[in-house]
Design a protein around this motif. Structure first.
Motif, PDB file in Angstrom:
ATOM      1  N   ALA A 149      28.403 -23.231  34.892  1.00  0.00           N
ATOM      2  CA  ALA A 149      29.522 -22.540  34.341  1.00  0.00           C
ATOM      3  C   ALA A 149      29.610 -21.150  35.158  1.00  0.00           C
ATOM      4  O   ALA A 149      30.966 -20.557  35.344  1.00  0.00           O
ATOM      5  CB  ALA A 149      29.493 -22.298  32.752  1.00  0.00           C
ATOM      6  N   ASP A 150      28.492 -20.401  35.591  1.00  0.00           N
ATOM      7  CA  ASP A 150      28.416 -19.230  36.225  1.00  0.00           C
ATOM      8  C   ASP A 150      29.205 -19.306  37.625  1.00  0.00           C
ATOM      9  O   ASP A 150      29.706 -18.047  37.911  1.00  0.00           O
ATOM     10  CB  ASP A 150      27.014 -18.696  36.240  1.00  0.00           C
ATOM     11  CG  ASP A 150      26.544 -18.038  35.054  1.00  0.00           C
ATOM     12  OD1 ASP A 150      27.416 -17.650  34.237  1.00  0.00           O
ATOM     13  OD2 ASP A 150      25.274 -17.894  34.815  1.00  0.00           O
ATOM     14  N   LEU A 153      33.008 -19.735  37.068  1.00  0.00           N
ATOM     15  CA  LEU A 153      33.591 -18.229  36.708  1.00  0.00           C
ATOM     16  C   LEU A 153      33.981 -17.220  37.913  1.00  0.00           C
ATOM     17  O   LEU A 153      34.371 -16.158  37.796  1.00  0.00           O
ATOM     18  CB  LEU A 153      32.551 -17.689  35.500  1.00  0.00           C
ATOM     19  CG  LEU A 153      32.587 -18.406  34.208  1.00  0.00           C
ATOM     20  CD1 LEU A 153      31.582 -17.578  33.062  1.00  0.00           C
ATOM     21  CD2 LEU A 153      34.004 -17.800  33.661  1.00  0.00           C
ATOM     22  N   CYS A 177      37.198 -22.148  32.913  1.00  0.00           N
ATOM     23  CA  CYS A 177      36.380 -21.168  33.850  1.00  0.00           C
ATOM     24  C   CYS A 177      37.079 -20.611  35.198  1.00  0.00           C
ATOM     25  O   CYS A 177      36.969 -19.440  35.363  1.00  0.00           O
ATOM     26  CB  CYS A 177      35.036 -21.764  34.096  1.00  0.00           C
ATOM     27  SG  CYS A 177      33.748 -22.054  32.657  1.00  0.00           S
ATOM     28  N   PRO A 221      37.268 -18.031  24.635  1.00  0.00           N
ATOM     29  CA  PRO A 221      35.812 -18.769  24.619  1.00  0.00           C
ATOM     30  C   PRO A 221      35.807 -19.538  23.367  1.00  0.00           C
ATOM     31  O   PRO A 221      35.523 -20.875  23.573  1.00  0.00           O
ATOM     32  CB  PRO A 221      34.605 -17.801  24.804  1.00  0.00           C
ATOM     33  CG  PRO A 221      35.275 -16.813  25.452  1.00  0.00           C
ATOM     34  CD  PRO A 221      36.890 -16.588  25.103  1.00  0.00           C
ATOM     35  N   SER A 225      35.841 -23.663  23.312  1.00  0.00           N
ATOM     36  CA  SER A 225      34.889 -24.474  22.759  1.00  0.00           C
ATOM     37  C   SER A 225      35.464 -25.595  21.576  1.00  0.00           C
ATOM     38  O   SER A 225      34.830 -26.610  21.663  1.00  0.00           O
ATOM     39  CB  SER A 225      33.857 -23.546  22.059  1.00  0.00           C
ATOM     40  OG  SER A 225      32.609 -24.312  21.800  1.00  0.00           O
ATOM     41  N   VAL A 248      29.732 -22.354  26.518  1.00  0.00           N
ATOM     42  CA  VAL A 248      31.200 -21.974  26.569  1.00  0.00           C
ATOM     43  C   VAL A 248      31.513 -21.169  25.336  1.00  0.00           C
ATOM     44  O   VAL A 248      32.380 -20.017  25.588  1.00  0.00           O
ATOM     45  CB  VAL A 248      32.193 -23.227  26.473  1.00  0.00           C
ATOM     46  CG1 VAL A 248      33.570 -22.638  26.455  1.00  0.00           C
ATOM     47  CG2 VAL A 248      31.965 -24.125  27.798  1.00  0.00           C
ATOM     48  N   THR A 251      30.575 -17.394  26.042  1.00  0.00           N
ATOM     49  CA  THR A 251      30.963 -17.041  27.446  1.00  0.00           C
ATOM     50  C   THR A 251      30.926 -15.583  27.644  1.00  0.00           C
ATOM     51  O   THR A 251      30.467 -14.680  28.345  1.00  0.00           O
ATOM     52  CB  THR A 251      32.222 -17.453  27.881  1.00  0.00           C
ATOM     53  OG1 THR A 251      32.198 -18.921  28.287  1.00  0.00           O
ATOM     54  CG2 THR A 251      32.482 -17.154  29.456  1.00  0.00           C
ATOM     55  N   ASP A 252      31.818 -15.010  26.609  1.00  0.00           N
ATOM     56  CA  ASP A 252      32.008 -13.429  26.638  1.00  0.00           C
ATOM     57  C   ASP A 252      30.652 -12.578  26.535  1.00  0.00           C
ATOM     58  O   ASP A 252      30.437 -11.699  27.111  1.00  0.00           O
ATOM     59  CB  ASP A 252      33.143 -12.996  25.537  1.00  0.00           C
ATOM     60  CG  ASP A 252      34.518 -13.242  25.620  1.00  0.00           C
ATOM     61  OD1 ASP A 252      34.756 -12.917  26.609  1.00  0.00           O
ATOM     62  OD2 ASP A 252      35.282 -13.265  24.729  1.00  0.00           O
ATOM     63  N   HIS A 254      27.705 -13.653  27.334  1.00  0.00           N
ATOM     64  CA  HIS A 254      26.925 -13.800  28.465  1.00  0.00           C
ATOM     65  C   HIS A 254      27.474 -13.086  29.700  1.00  0.00           C
ATOM     66  O   HIS A 254      26.771 -12.341  30.204  1.00  0.00           O
ATOM     67  CB  HIS A 254      26.940 -15.377  28.783  1.00  0.00           C
ATOM     68  CG  HIS A 254      26.491 -15.796  30.188  1.00  0.00           C
ATOM     69  ND1 HIS A 254      24.933 -15.356  30.595  1.00  0.00           N
ATOM     70  CD2 HIS A 254      26.999 -16.164  31.552  1.00  0.00           C
ATOM     71  CE1 HIS A 254      24.780 -15.843  31.650  1.00  0.00           C
ATOM     72  NE2 HIS A 254      25.971 -16.117  32.080  1.00  0.00           N
ATOM     73  N   VAL A 255      28.776 -13.001  29.848  1.00  0.00           N
ATOM     74  CA  VAL A 255      29.329 -12.201  30.748  1.00  0.00           C
ATOM     75  C   VAL A 255      29.095 -10.805  30.508  1.00  0.00           C
ATOM     76  O   VAL A 255      28.698 -10.039  31.615  1.00  0.00           O
ATOM     77  CB  VAL A 255      30.754 -12.576  30.975  1.00  0.00           C
ATOM     78  CG1 VAL A 255      31.517 -11.446  31.983  1.00  0.00           C
ATOM     79  CG2 VAL A 255      31.133 -13.895  31.484  1.00  0.00           C
TER      80      VAL A 255
END
Length: 362
Positions: A149-150, A153, A177, A221, A225, A248, A251-252, A254-255
């Motif tokens: 996913a990274d 993105l 993504c 996100p 999901s 997923v 995501t917010d 994680h980012v």
């Protein structure tokens, strides 16, 4: 339990793969630009065949650079496509033809990632419960899967869109993504000039299918999901949903975590503004004095005197010492660094706090 020599070697290989894996610099296999363009076959082969023919290169992707949109990630292309058949993802060769055409139109792309050819695959003809991959191949596959996913993105993405693309779990997730922009606040739909994705319609897909796909970029996100969890979004291996849906959905978070821990690189053209012998506090004070007039232009209440500026600067230096501030720089440089206008800074951080926030790398 007794292990044969080959079994012990297999477990050792698996352990070596897992030990060597760096989640901040994941290693992925790629096809080089020349390899793809020089292929005479109409379809790409399975990863193990490509690897044994020495047609793959393994590259470490520095996520610190990738999330800033610089470095190797600028020359990498990830292909998002639907598998048309479990044994032959590209039955007619239309996908490979589209990839070649894209490469010819984009000379900056040097590496291509196509899952069937770049991740260890089971042999064709096996039943769903059979897997002839080695323990090391399985371990490598699982590690790549969690990190994928990274890359969608941050990398350039070529979507090969057919009429069934939006009905499949992996393609839908990849497409969403690819249409996002990573920011210090999380993700948002990419705006004009920020897009990393190219959508090419193949088979019976039309511009209406393309528009329907692009509309999905506005989902949050959590919404994405929930959408992917629906039973009408198909996946071959149900375990993939179990693995990826939490990723997923977060995501917010994680980012934000990735962006907050980064050391933002200083462009060479601005190196003089942050010479090694410059004191960060002095830089901040001088910059605040020289540029404080912008606050009046945008309705911000500036700090009233040098004493307050000195106190704010010292507090920031203390924060920096404890690792809570990753960089300090003149105000104008900070705004250029993040590509924000004075007004955007003001609207984001409020009136009275703008000076303090402008001096930290958020």
């Amino acid at each position: 339990m007794l292990f044969t020599k080959s079994a012990l070697e297999a477990h050792a290989d698996k352990a070596a793969i897992e030990t060597a894996w760096d989640p901040l610099k994941p290693g992925f296999y790629f096809l080089t630009r020349a390899t793809v363009l020089d292929l005479t076959a109409t379809q790409l082969q399975r990863m193990q065949e490509m690897r044994d023919s020495k047609l793959l290169v393994k590259v470490l992707i520095d996520l610190n650079d990738a999330f800033q949109g610089k470095g190797l990630i600028e020359s990498v292309l990830f292909v998002s496509h639907r598998w048309e058949d479990p044994a032959t993802p590209d039955e007619t060769g239309a996908q490979l033809a589209a990839i070649k055409a894209h490469l010819l139109a984009h000379p900056e792309i040097q590496f291509v990632w196509f899952d069937y050819s770049c991740m260890p695959q089971r042999s064709s003809g096996l039943s769903p419960d059979e897997d002839d991959r080695t323990p090391a191949e399985k371990a490598e596959f699982d590690l790549m899967l969690k990190a994928i996913a990274d890359l969608y993105l941050t990398a350039k993405v070529l979507i090969l869109l057919d009429t069934m693309y939006r009905t499949r779990f992996w393609t839908t997730m990849e497409g969403w993504c690819a249409m996002q922009k990573v920011t210090p606040q999380g993700v948002r739909p990419a705006r004009a000039g920020e897009s990393r994705v190219t959508v090419v319609c193949i088979h019976n897909a039309t511009h209406k299918d393309r528009e329907a796909l692009l509309e999905m970029s506005t989902k949050t996100p959590a919404e994405m999901s929930k959408f992917l969890a629906s039973p009408d979004v198909a996946v071959t291996n149900k375990k993939d949903k179990t693995t990826m849906l939490p990723i997923v959905g977060k995501t917010d978070e994680h980012v934000r975590e990735m962006m907050s821990g980064m050391q933002i690189a200083i462009p060479e053209s601005h190196e003089a503004e942050l010479r090694e012998d410059d004191n960060p506090i002095t830089l901040f004070i001088d910059s605040a004095r020289e540029r404080i007039c912008f606050c009046f232009c945008f309705g911000v209440n500036p700090l009233e005197n040098d004493t307050q500026i000195q106190e704010a600067a010292q507090a920031l230096q203390d924060e920096r010492r404890f690792g809570r501030v990753v960089a300090m720089a003149p105000l104008s440089f900070q705004m250029r660094l993040f590509g924000w206008s004075n007004r955007e800074w003001t609207l984001t951080f409020g009136r009275s706090a703008v000076i303090q926030h402008l001096s930290t790398a958020l």
